[in-house]
Design an enzyme around this catalytic site. Structure first.
Site, mmCIF file in Angstrom:
data_model
loop_
_atom_site.group_PDB
_atom_site.id
_atom_site.type_symbol
_atom_site.label_atom_id
_atom_site.label_comp_id
_atom_site.label_asym_id
_atom_site.label_seq_id
_atom_site.Cartn_x
_atom_site.Cartn_y
_atom_site.Cartn_z
ATOM 1 N N ARG A 1 0.860 -1.192 0.000
ATOM 2 C CA ARG A 1 0.000 0.000 0.000
ATOM 3 C C ARG A 1 0.894 1.239 0.000
ATOM 4 N NH1 ARG A 1 -2.885 3.283 3.882
ATOM 5 N NH2 ARG A 1 -4.955 3.825 3.109
ATOM 6 N N SER B 1 -12.761 -4.027 -0.059
ATOM 7 C CA SER B 1 -13.121 -3.495 1.255
ATOM 8 C C SER B 1 -14.627 -3.293 1.315
ATOM 9 C CB SER B 1 -12.422 -2.158 1.506
ATOM 10 O OG SER B 1 -11.026 -2.332 1.630
ATOM 11 N N LYS C 1 -5.734 4.965 8.816
ATOM 12 C CA LYS C 1 -6.522 5.311 7.640
ATOM 13 C C LYS C 1 -7.468 6.446 7.990
ATOM 14 C CE LYS C 1 -9.106 3.222 3.853
ATOM 15 N NZ LYS C 1 -9.699 1.984 3.304
#
Length: 224
Positions: free
Chosen positions: A56, A125, A154
């Protein structure tokens, strides 16, 4: 299929992850570390028994991301593990990674499948039963229930489905269900007991002084 596409397809592992592979899923983050860069994090997590790595990299230029992903893929191949690219199927396709993980506002799973082929792993997700059902209908391979516990890794998490969300989504899908968000060694077992097949973690690994040991302890707790 072009020669180039065929070579990239051959670069991918054969077969999809087993439920055991999903038990501990590591999501990298270059911002949160104890002095290890991303490739070192990946290597050490693999040493600790992690079978799936999600790379990521928010904001990294495409060519730099491709270069990093190529190096990460060499590490996952050495351990016979899986490399998933966050958000960008074009990067996954470019390096021959095993798949891509996308969110609700990213590329449609059907389009990602067209780009990567039937053997690629596509994760999604989700926060609701409806999103999980729609994803399964679109042919994804697993769902990550996002927002099990509060997290600082996040931004704009919004609604937290929590452990109840894990239970509801597990009951509505045949896909592997992964919990993500604020998961640590202290609370990971609650996620499994709620019905998840595995947990995805960031800081529980990246912020550890001894990453292989942290991974082994998480796996021990998950498997207890």
């Amino acid at each position: 299929m072009s020669v180039d596409m065929a070579m990239k397809a051959a670069h991918r592992k054969t077969g999809k992850p087993t439920l055991k592979d999903y038990r501990l899923y590591f999501v990298t983050d270059p911002r949160l570390n104890k002095g290890y860069n991303v490739l070192e994090q990946v290597d050490l997590a693999l040493q600790g028994g992690v079978r799936i790595i999600q790379l990521r990299e928010k904001g990294l230029p495409a060519q730099e991301f491709i270069g990093l992903a190529s190096q990460a893929l060499k590490l996952t191949r050495a351990y016979d593990a899986f490399l998933i690219i966050n958000d960008l199927p074009e990067v996954a396709s470019s390096v021959g990674a095993d798949g891509v993980h996308i969110g609700q506002n990213d590329i449609n799973p059907l389009e990602a499948r067209k780009m990567l082929g039937k053997d690629a792993i596509i994760g999604l997700s989700v926060k609701t039963v409806e999103e999980a059902i729609r994803g399964e209908e679109d042919g994804i391979d697993y769902v990550a229930v996002s927002g099990v516990f509060p997290t600082t890794t996040k931004e704009d998490v919004g609604y937290y489905p929590g452990l109840e969300g894990i239970m509801r989504i597990r009951n509505c899908t045949r896909l592997p269900v992964i919990g993500i968000g604020g998961i640590t060694r202290d609370n990971c077992r609650y996620v499994i007991d709620a019905g998840a097949h595995g947990v995805a973690v960031v800081t529980a690994i990246t912020m550890s002084d001894n990453i292989p040991s942290a991974c082994r302890l998480l796996l021990e707790e998950i498997g207890a």
